[in-house]
Scaffold this motif. Sequence first.
Motif, PDB file in Angstrom:
ATOM      1  N   TYR A 195       4.239  11.619  -2.287  1.00 49.11           N
ATOM      2  CA  TYR A 195       4.672  11.321  -0.921  1.00 49.11           C
ATOM      3  C   TYR A 195       3.498  11.226   0.060  1.00 49.11           C
ATOM      4  CZ  TYR A 195       8.413  13.058  -3.745  1.00 49.11           C
ATOM      5  OH  TYR A 195       9.252  13.269  -4.810  1.00 49.11           O
ATOM      6  N   ASP A 196       2.269  11.277  -0.471  1.00 44.82           N
ATOM      7  CA  ASP A 196       1.092  11.059   0.367  1.00 44.82           C
ATOM      8  C   ASP A 196       1.056   9.590   0.783  1.00 44.82           C
ATOM      9  OD1 ASP A 196       0.612  13.626  -0.434  1.00 44.82           O
ATOM     10  OD2 ASP A 196      -1.359  13.245  -1.311  1.00 44.82           O
ATOM     11  N   GLU A 197       0.679   9.338   2.017  1.00 45.36           N
ATOM     12  CA  GLU A 197       0.706   7.990   2.557  1.00 45.36           C
ATOM     13  C   GLU A 197      -0.206   7.025   1.803  1.00 45.36           C
ATOM     14  OE1 GLU A 197       1.254   6.897   7.041  1.00 45.36           O
ATOM     15  OE2 GLU A 197      -0.912   6.954   6.648  1.00 45.36           O
ATOM     16  N   ASP A 198      -1.315   7.550   1.275  1.00 46.64           N
ATOM     17  CA  ASP A 198      -2.289   6.670   0.628  1.00 46.64           C
ATOM     18  C   ASP A 198      -2.237   6.721  -0.904  1.00 46.64           C
ATOM     19  OD1 ASP A 198      -3.261   9.237   0.355  1.00 46.64           O
ATOM     20  OD2 ASP A 198      -5.257   8.822   1.164  1.00 46.64           O
ATOM     21  N   VAL A 199      -1.165   7.271  -1.451  1.00 48.29           N
ATOM     22  CA  VAL A 199      -1.000   7.361  -2.908  1.00 48.29           C
ATOM     23  C   VAL A 199       0.226   6.559  -3.325  1.00 48.29           C
ATOM     24  CG1 VAL A 199      -0.580   8.888  -4.871  1.00 48.29           C
ATOM     25  CG2 VAL A 199      -2.098   9.630  -3.021  1.00 48.29           C
ATOM     26  N   PRO A 200       0.059   5.596  -4.230  1.00 43.35           N
ATOM     27  CA  PRO A 200       1.218   4.809  -4.658  1.00 43.35           C
ATOM     28  C   PRO A 200       2.097   5.567  -5.642  1.00 43.35           C
ATOM     29  CG  PRO A 200      -0.742   4.084  -5.831  1.00 43.35           C
ATOM     30  CD  PRO A 200      -1.202   5.121  -4.839  1.00 43.35           C
ATOM     31  N   ILE A 201       3.412   5.322  -5.541  1.00 42.68           N
ATOM     32  CA  ILE A 201       4.336   5.657  -6.624  1.00 42.68           C
ATOM     33  C   ILE A 201       4.565   4.331  -7.336  1.00 42.68           C
ATOM     34  CG2 ILE A 201       6.538   6.677  -7.286  1.00 42.68           C
ATOM     35  CD1 ILE A 201       6.760   7.897  -4.519  1.00 42.68           C
ATOM     36  N   LEU A 202       4.009   4.201  -8.519  1.00 40.95           N
ATOM     37  CA  LEU A 202       3.906   2.882  -9.142  1.00 40.95           C
ATOM     38  C   LEU A 202       4.907   2.692 -10.281  1.00 40.95           C
ATOM     39  CD1 LEU A 202       2.184   0.272  -9.002  1.00 40.95           C
ATOM     40  CD2 LEU A 202       0.737   1.278 -10.789  1.00 40.95           C
ATOM     41  N   VAL A 203       5.587   1.553 -10.244  1.00 49.41           N
ATOM     42  CA  VAL A 203       6.362   1.037 -11.371  1.00 49.41           C
ATOM     43  C   VAL A 203       5.884  -0.403 -11.530  1.00 49.41           C
ATOM     44  CG1 VAL A 203       8.648   0.544 -12.318  1.00 49.41           C
ATOM     45  CG2 VAL A 203       8.331   2.504 -10.776  1.00 49.41           C
ATOM     46  N   PRO A 204       5.034  -0.706 -12.514  1.00 49.53           N
ATOM     47  CA  PRO A 204       4.302  -1.980 -12.532  1.00 49.53           C
ATOM     48  C   PRO A 204       5.150  -3.231 -12.366  1.00 49.53           C
ATOM     49  CG  PRO A 204       3.384  -0.524 -14.169  1.00 49.53           C
ATOM     50  CD  PRO A 204       4.611   0.165 -13.631  1.00 49.53           C
ATOM     51  N   GLU A 205       6.343  -3.248 -12.951  1.00 46.68           N
ATOM     52  CA  GLU A 205       7.194  -4.429 -12.830  1.00 46.68           C
ATOM     53  C   GLU A 205       7.792  -4.573 -11.435  1.00 46.68           C
ATOM     54  OE1 GLU A 205       7.734  -2.853 -17.084  1.00 46.68           O
ATOM     55  OE2 GLU A 205       7.560  -2.030 -15.065  1.00 46.68           O
ATOM     56  N   VAL A 206       7.748  -3.506 -10.647  1.00 46.57           N
ATOM     57  CA  VAL A 206       8.458  -3.486  -9.365  1.00 46.57           C
ATOM     58  C   VAL A 206       7.525  -3.624  -8.174  1.00 46.57           C
ATOM     59  CG1 VAL A 206      10.076  -2.168  -7.920  1.00 46.57           C
ATOM     60  CG2 VAL A 206      10.221  -2.009 -10.426  1.00 46.57           C
ATOM     61  N   ASN A 207       6.406  -2.918  -8.183  1.00 43.95           N
ATOM     62  CA  ASN A 207       5.558  -2.864  -6.979  1.00 43.95           C
ATOM     63  C   ASN A 207       4.076  -2.839  -7.324  1.00 43.95           C
ATOM     64  OD1 ASN A 207       5.663  -0.243  -8.056  1.00 43.95           O
ATOM     65  ND2 ASN A 207       5.499   0.739  -6.058  1.00 43.95           N
ATOM     66  N   SER A 208       3.644  -3.740  -8.172  1.00 38.43           N
ATOM     67  CA  SER A 208       2.245  -3.768  -8.597  1.00 38.43           C
ATOM     68  C   SER A 208       1.285  -3.915  -7.416  1.00 38.43           C
ATOM     69  CB  SER A 208       2.011  -4.892  -9.609  1.00 38.43           C
ATOM     70  OG  SER A 208       2.315  -6.158  -9.039  1.00 38.43           O
ATOM     71  N   ASP A 209       1.732  -4.560  -6.332  1.00 35.91           N
ATOM     72  CA  ASP A 209       0.857  -4.730  -5.172  1.00 35.91           C
ATOM     73  C   ASP A 209       0.517  -3.405  -4.497  1.00 35.91           C
ATOM     74  OD1 ASP A 209       3.622  -4.661  -4.369  1.00 35.91           O
ATOM     75  OD2 ASP A 209       3.037  -5.371  -2.383  1.00 35.91           O
ATOM     76  N   HIS A 210       1.293  -2.349  -4.762  1.00 32.28           N
ATOM     77  CA  HIS A 210       1.007  -1.047  -4.167  1.00 32.28           C
ATOM     78  C   HIS A 210      -0.274  -0.433  -4.726  1.00 32.28           C
ATOM     79  CE1 HIS A 210       5.367  -0.180  -2.617  1.00 32.28           C
ATOM     80  NE2 HIS A 210       4.939  -1.392  -2.317  1.00 32.28           N
ATOM     81  N   LEU A 211      -0.796  -1.001  -5.831  1.00 30.96           N
ATOM     82  CA  LEU A 211      -2.095  -0.526  -6.338  1.00 30.96           C
ATOM     83  C   LEU A 211      -3.211  -0.761  -5.324  1.00 30.96           C
ATOM     84  CD1 LEU A 211      -2.347  -1.383 -10.142  1.00 30.96           C
ATOM     85  CD2 LEU A 211      -2.724   0.838  -9.067  1.00 30.96           C
ATOM     86  N   LYS A 212      -2.977  -1.623  -4.343  1.00 31.87           N
ATOM     87  CA  LYS A 212      -3.974  -1.841  -3.294  1.00 31.87           C
ATOM     88  C   LYS A 212      -4.213  -0.571  -2.474  1.00 31.87           C
ATOM     89  CE  LYS A 212      -2.661  -6.712  -2.938  1.00 31.87           C
ATOM     90  NZ  LYS A 212      -1.957  -7.728  -2.095  1.00 31.87           N
ATOM     91  N   LEU A 213      -3.291   0.379  -2.547  1.00 33.46           N
ATOM     92  CA  LEU A 213      -3.485   1.655  -1.860  1.00 33.46           C
ATOM     93  C   LEU A 213      -4.674   2.431  -2.419  1.00 33.46           C
ATOM     94  CD1 LEU A 213       0.069   3.195  -1.287  1.00 33.46           C
ATOM     95  CD2 LEU A 213      -1.618   2.630   0.460  1.00 33.46           C
ATOM     96  N   VAL A 214      -5.052   2.123  -3.651  1.00 32.73           N
ATOM     97  CA  VAL A 214      -6.170   2.838  -4.272  1.00 32.73           C
ATOM     98  C   VAL A 214      -7.436   2.702  -3.428  1.00 32.73           C
ATOM     99  CG1 VAL A 214      -7.769   2.774  -6.231  1.00 32.73           C
ATOM    100  CG2 VAL A 214      -5.294   2.850  -6.628  1.00 32.73           C
ATOM    101  N   GLU A 215      -7.725   1.497  -2.952  1.00 33.59           N
ATOM    102  CA  GLU A 215      -8.923   1.294  -2.140  1.00 33.59           C
ATOM    103  C   GLU A 215      -8.823   2.043  -0.821  1.00 33.59           C
ATOM    104  OE1 GLU A 215     -12.688   0.336  -1.618  1.00 33.59           O
ATOM    105  OE2 GLU A 215     -11.509  -0.104  -3.426  1.00 33.59           O
ATOM    106  N   VAL A 216      -7.635   2.066  -0.225  1.00 34.89           N
ATOM    107  CA  VAL A 216      -7.404   2.843   0.998  1.00 34.89           C
ATOM    108  C   VAL A 216      -7.676   4.321   0.734  1.00 34.89           C
ATOM    109  CG1 VAL A 216      -5.681   3.521   2.717  1.00 34.89           C
ATOM    110  CG2 VAL A 216      -5.690   1.175   1.808  1.00 34.89           C
ATOM    111  N   GLN A 217      -7.142   4.799  -0.367  1.00 36.13           N
ATOM    112  CA  GLN A 217      -7.287   6.203  -0.752  1.00 36.13           C
ATOM    113  C   GLN A 217      -8.755   6.567  -0.973  1.00 36.13           C
ATOM    114  OE1 GLN A 217      -6.142   8.742  -4.718  1.00 36.13           O
ATOM    115  NE2 GLN A 217      -4.660   7.204  -4.064  1.00 36.13           N
TER     116      GLN A 217
END
Length: 334
Positions: free
Chosen positions: A104-126
């Motif tokens: 639930y951290d703002e800069d940490v993705p909860i990832l399901v690759p088939e669903v929200n792969s674009d959320h991996l962009k949070l890694v650079e923010v983090q």
Amino acid sequence: MKVAVLGATGVVGRTFVKLLENHPWFKVEKLVASERSAGKRYGEIVEDSPEEFKDYTIIGLKEFLEDPGVDLVFNALPASISKEVEEKLAQEIPVFTNARSHRYDEDVPILVPEVNSDHLKLVEVQRKRRKWRGFIVTNPNCSTAILTVSLAPLRAFGIKKVRVATMQAISGAGFSGLSAYAIHDNVIPFINGEEWKIENESRKILGKFTGDKVEPAEIEVAAIATRVPVLHGHTEAVFVELEKFDIEEIREAFENFDPLRSLELPSYEKPIVYTEIPQPRLHRDRGKGLTVTVGRLQEISGGIKYVVLGHNLVRGAAGGSILNAELAYKLGII
């Protein structure tokens, strides 16, 4: 890449180890567990260990943290100790975790690759925000993972409300989570914290990446979570209110949903298969446990209802986390 599995003797940890046997990208170098297991052979503790790992000496967590010596970590430790462990490791090493500590951290993705792969962009923010060389990527609660895979094809029809009742396997509670006396001949209509996780994690996963965070989807989600006397495989009855719908188009959307197919990930399996009557004993191992089965699709007032089934330890835990790491590797993030 050299990897370590933390919590390697637990239910989820054992699943990580089995799934990583002969992995073409990730080579397990260290199996980490509690101090009471440290120094023992993995095969002594885990009788059904893959042959490759039977003679590995288990490393205690304290010793591992002093000198990790790996490129990537899979975490199956309890949430109660995961937060500090993950933050320490992520200063230098990517951590892919099954624990809820940072979901639930703002800069940490909860990832399901088939669903929200674009959320991996949070890694650079983090990395920038925390000044880390590594990072943390979480996978969701097991029921949430299964549910959101089934919801992803429905986004094109405008999801407004989701109602779900889960029938969750006892392995989701871990080795000592439920006594045989409690679950035999019984259904327990309460799992502490589970409903909140399903309701809130689903909205984050289905939300929109805005450049530095994820805006949760404006969808109403309500859940009732139950524990049933099934060993593996969570079954969920789902009711979805949609802005528009055609039952045959929705069935096709389920059957055609396959966003990772072209990426050639080692663990890739078709994410959804339609079968009229999903059942844990018959269908939980589809796609080596990564495929969810959807069935009982029917039209109701304002939308649809259906049943979805998935393997809680694979799609809902270790397998999902490995798939997360494979996606990050393929995209050059690790």
